[in-house]
Design an enzyme around this catalytic site. Structure first.
Site, PDB file in Angstrom:
ATOM      1  N   LYS A 107     103.330 -51.326  -7.990  1.00 43.25           N
ATOM      2  CA  LYS A 107     104.055 -52.310  -7.183  1.00 43.25           C
ATOM      3  C   LYS A 107     105.529 -52.096  -7.421  1.00 43.25           C
ATOM      4  O   LYS A 107     105.935 -51.602  -8.474  1.00 43.25           O
ATOM      5  CB  LYS A 107     103.687 -53.739  -7.597  1.00 43.25           C
ATOM      6  CG  LYS A 107     103.811 -54.730  -6.469  1.00 43.25           C
ATOM      7  CD  LYS A 107     102.601 -54.640  -5.552  1.00 43.25           C
ATOM      8  CE  LYS A 107     102.682 -55.621  -4.413  1.00 43.25           C
ATOM      9  NZ  LYS A 107     101.388 -55.696  -3.707  1.00 43.25           N
TER      10      LYS A 107
HETATM   11  P1  NAD Z   1     105.307 -61.668   4.664  1.00 39.76           P
HETATM   12  O1  NAD Z   1     106.647 -61.501   4.099  1.00 39.76           O
HETATM   13  O2  NAD Z   1     104.953 -60.972   5.946  1.00 39.76           O
HETATM   14  O3  NAD Z   1     104.995 -63.232   4.885  1.00 39.76           O
HETATM   15  C1  NAD Z   1     105.092 -64.165   3.864  1.00 39.76           C
HETATM   16  C2  NAD Z   1     104.900 -65.530   4.491  1.00 39.76           C
HETATM   17  O4  NAD Z   1     104.850 -66.516   3.465  1.00 39.76           O
HETATM   18  C3  NAD Z   1     106.040 -65.916   5.430  1.00 39.76           C
HETATM   19  O5  NAD Z   1     105.512 -66.548   6.579  1.00 39.76           O
HETATM   20  C4  NAD Z   1     106.823 -66.922   4.592  1.00 39.76           C
HETATM   21  O6  NAD Z   1     107.537 -67.841   5.387  1.00 39.76           O
HETATM   22  C5  NAD Z   1     105.679 -67.579   3.859  1.00 39.76           C
HETATM   23  N1  NAD Z   1     106.099 -68.370   2.713  1.00 39.76           N
HETATM   24  C6  NAD Z   1     106.981 -68.037   1.744  1.00 39.76           C
HETATM   25  N2  NAD Z   1     107.138 -69.068   0.904  1.00 39.76           N
HETATM   26  C7  NAD Z   1     106.339 -70.073   1.359  1.00 39.76           C
HETATM   27  C8  NAD Z   1     106.065 -71.377   0.938  1.00 39.76           C
HETATM   28  N3  NAD Z   1     106.665 -71.886  -0.138  1.00 39.76           N
HETATM   29  N4  NAD Z   1     105.164 -72.116   1.638  1.00 39.76           N
HETATM   30  C9  NAD Z   1     104.572 -71.620   2.737  1.00 39.76           C
HETATM   31  N5  NAD Z   1     104.790 -70.371   3.182  1.00 39.76           N
HETATM   32  C10 NAD Z   1     105.672 -69.620   2.510  1.00 39.76           C
HETATM   33  O7  NAD Z   1     104.277 -61.256   3.514  1.00 39.76           O
HETATM   34  P2  NAD Z   1     102.784 -60.771   3.640  1.00 39.76           P
HETATM   35  O8  NAD Z   1     102.777 -59.297   3.701  1.00 39.76           O
HETATM   36  O9  NAD Z   1     102.077 -61.569   4.681  1.00 39.76           O
HETATM   37  O10 NAD Z   1     102.233 -61.157   2.187  1.00 39.76           O
HETATM   38  C11 NAD Z   1     101.774 -62.462   1.873  1.00 39.76           C
HETATM   39  C12 NAD Z   1     100.938 -62.392   0.618  1.00 39.76           C
HETATM   40  O11 NAD Z   1      99.842 -61.491   0.826  1.00 39.76           O
HETATM   41  C13 NAD Z   1     101.663 -61.878  -0.635  1.00 39.76           C
HETATM   42  O12 NAD Z   1     101.107 -62.501  -1.767  1.00 39.76           O
HETATM   43  C14 NAD Z   1     101.291 -60.406  -0.639  1.00 39.76           C
HETATM   44  O13 NAD Z   1     101.417 -59.842  -1.936  1.00 39.76           O
HETATM   45  C15 NAD Z   1      99.864 -60.482  -0.167  1.00 39.76           C
HETATM   46  N6  NAD Z   1      99.322 -59.239   0.376  1.00 39.76           N
HETATM   47  C16 NAD Z   1      99.904 -58.630   1.446  1.00 39.76           C
HETATM   48  C17 NAD Z   1      99.330 -57.467   1.955  1.00 39.76           C
HETATM   49  C18 NAD Z   1      99.891 -56.781   3.177  1.00 39.76           C
HETATM   50  O14 NAD Z   1      99.246 -55.832   3.660  1.00 39.76           O
HETATM   51  N7  NAD Z   1     101.001 -57.212   3.728  1.00 39.76           N
HETATM   52  C19 NAD Z   1      98.183 -56.908   1.368  1.00 39.76           C
HETATM   53  C20 NAD Z   1      97.607 -57.576   0.280  1.00 39.76           C
HETATM   54  C21 NAD Z   1      98.183 -58.739  -0.191  1.00 39.76           C
END
Ligand code: NAD
Length: 418
Positions: A107
């Site tokens: 990461k």
């Molecule tokens: P992203 O940046 O696209 O979206 C994050 C979202 O979370 C945004 O809508 C943001 O406004 C919201 N957010 C932030 N703080 C918040 C709060 N306090 N309350 C409510 N919403 C809040 O990120 P993502 O890629 O969708 O990742 C989200 C999660 O999923 C993370 O934990 C990431 O590690 C995990 N993840 C992502 C992927 C991927 O392929 N993108 C894969 C596995 C895991």
């Protein structure tokens, strides 16, 4: 190992100790499994639009190199520090091993609020970060992907920067790229799609029919918005959604396609509507069949775990549930937990497909990607729940144990060099 500090790293370490006790790993084998192989920190200077120079701190942690290259996302967020990145790398290792992928976990990230940067500054910072990482990454060493705060465009800049230094196009250095730049169809949707596929499998086990079921999704980025849309397409009524700017709840159901279209245009949910506005602090505790935390770590602590009214907790985010909350959930068998390392594995599974396609320069159709995705996820799901039944352990314990055992077996058979 005092460089790894903070609540997220402590959480990953505590979870590992629980697993190590359960599968009886001897004390002298534990540190080798838990602590990252490499941790890199870089200073990334850029010119801001006003001509001044700003320096940002970047990180990359490669957890273990036992099964192949490391693989993992890149996070642009103010929360990023060495401890958080290390914890996320460790979880990636167990996730890849559970899914049977030939990777260790990694990461990385930069401590920055990406919304505070202009498009030009974001590009400069993305390129400089990759340039600083060139000595430490490679298609057979460490392959990056998107995470919170990064997207396909950032991956395209990473790939281009790396390629410029190699003097040739090296698409396989990152995954989650635009399809036009060597990405795969189905990657952008893969994590949310996987979350919903597994949520449906867990719902089916719990006797909940998709049609008429209700769901709440926290976070409306890549994972949350796709998950909400997939749920709605399957006839599930999405009654609550939130991002960091707004929270909506309506027991009659929300218009998910309209929310997705609004978020695509405005990048946030704020301003979508003045109706159905809700207090984000209580969203997760509202009654629903399927709850999808898809934003950030540690949003479900012990107190919140006691208040949950869902039947399936589908962890789209990494690390949304604290170890104390796990103890509470173990006493609530009416809630099926799909732990993060299983639930959101769709992202890395299709990243693996992208890497394979780039290496072979042979690209698949989307139905092929989705079919193989379901195949890998179903296998990991079946193995996890078989273990839950066999050993009478929680879902997270079962999933992590399978991952840790695979890494441990590989380390044991390879031995300790020299
Ligand atoms: P992203 O940046 O696209 O979206 C994050 C979202 O979370 C945004 O809508 C943001 O406004 C919201 N957010 C932030 N703080 C918040 C709060 N306090 N309350 C409510 N919403 C809040 O990120 P993502 O890629 O969708 O990742 C989200 C999660 O999923 C993370 O934990 C990431 O590690 C995990 N993840 C992502 C992927 C991927 O392929 N993108 C894969 C596995 C895991």
């Amino acid at each position: 190992m005092t460089i790894y500090t903070g609540p997220v790293f402590e959480m990953a370490a505590k979870q590992f100790e629980t697993i190590a006790d359960y599968i009886e790993i001897p004390a002298d084998e534990r540190a080798r499994l838990l602590y990252p192989k490499r941790a890199i920190t870089v200073s990334c200077p850029i010119h801001r639009d006003d001509g001044s120079i700003a320096v940002f701190q970047g990180y990359r942690v490669q957890h273990h190199l036992t099964l192949g290259p490391t693989k993992g996302g890149t996070r642009f967020s103010l929360s990023v520090d060495m401890g958080e990145v290390a914890a996320l790398a460790i979880w990636m290792s167990w996730k890849c091993a559970l899914a049977g992928l030939p990777y260790g976990g990694a990461k990385g990230g930069i401590t920055v609020d990406p919304s505070s940067l202009s498009p030009h500054e974001l590009e400069a910072l993305s390129r400089r970060y990759m340039q600083e990482m060139i000595p430490f990454v490679g298609p057979q060493i460490d392959v990056m992907a998107p995470d919170m705060g990064t997207n396909e465009q950032v991956m395209a800049w990473f790939m281009d920067t790396y390629s410029m230094y190699q003097g040739k196009t090296v698409t396989e250095i990152v995954t989650g790229k635009p399809v036009a730049s060597g990405g795969t169809v189905g990657r952008r949707e893969a994590t949310g799609r996987g979350v919903v596929h597994l949520a449906m499998r867990a719902a089916e086990r719990a006797g909940i029919a998709a049609l008429g079921a209700t769901a709440i999704v926290q976070g409306f980025g890549n994972v949350g918005s796709v998950a909400a849309l997939e749920l709605a397409e399957r006839g599930v009524k999405v009654v609550g959604v939130s991002d960091h700017t707004a929270c909506y709840y309506d027991p009659r159901g929300l218009d998910v396609p309209a929310l997705v279209a609004y978020a695509a245009q405005h990048r946030v949910l704020a301003g979508f509507s003045t109706e159905a506005l809700w207090d984000p602090a209580t969203l997760l505790a509202q009654r629903c069949d399927i709850l999808v935390p898809a934003a950030m770590e540690r949003v479900i602590d012990a107190a919140m775990a006691a208040r949950l009214q869902c039947r399936v907790l589908a962890e789209g985010a990494n690390g949304p549930t604290t170890p104390d909350a796990d103890r509470v959930l173990e006493q609530r068998p009416e809630i099926t937990v799909i732990p993060d390392i299983l639930c959101n594995a769709g992202g890395v599974v299709v990243s693996y497909f992208e890497w394979v396609q780039d290496l072979q320069q042979f690209f698949w159709e989307e139905d092929e990607v989705n079919r193989r995705l379901r195949q890998v996820l179903d296998k990991a799901f079946d193995r996890t729940f078989a273990r839950v039944s066999r050993d009478k352990v929680g879902e997270r314990t079962a999933a992590m144990a399978i991952g840790v055992e695979r890494v441990r077996d590989a380390k044991r058979t390879r031995g300790l060099f020299p």
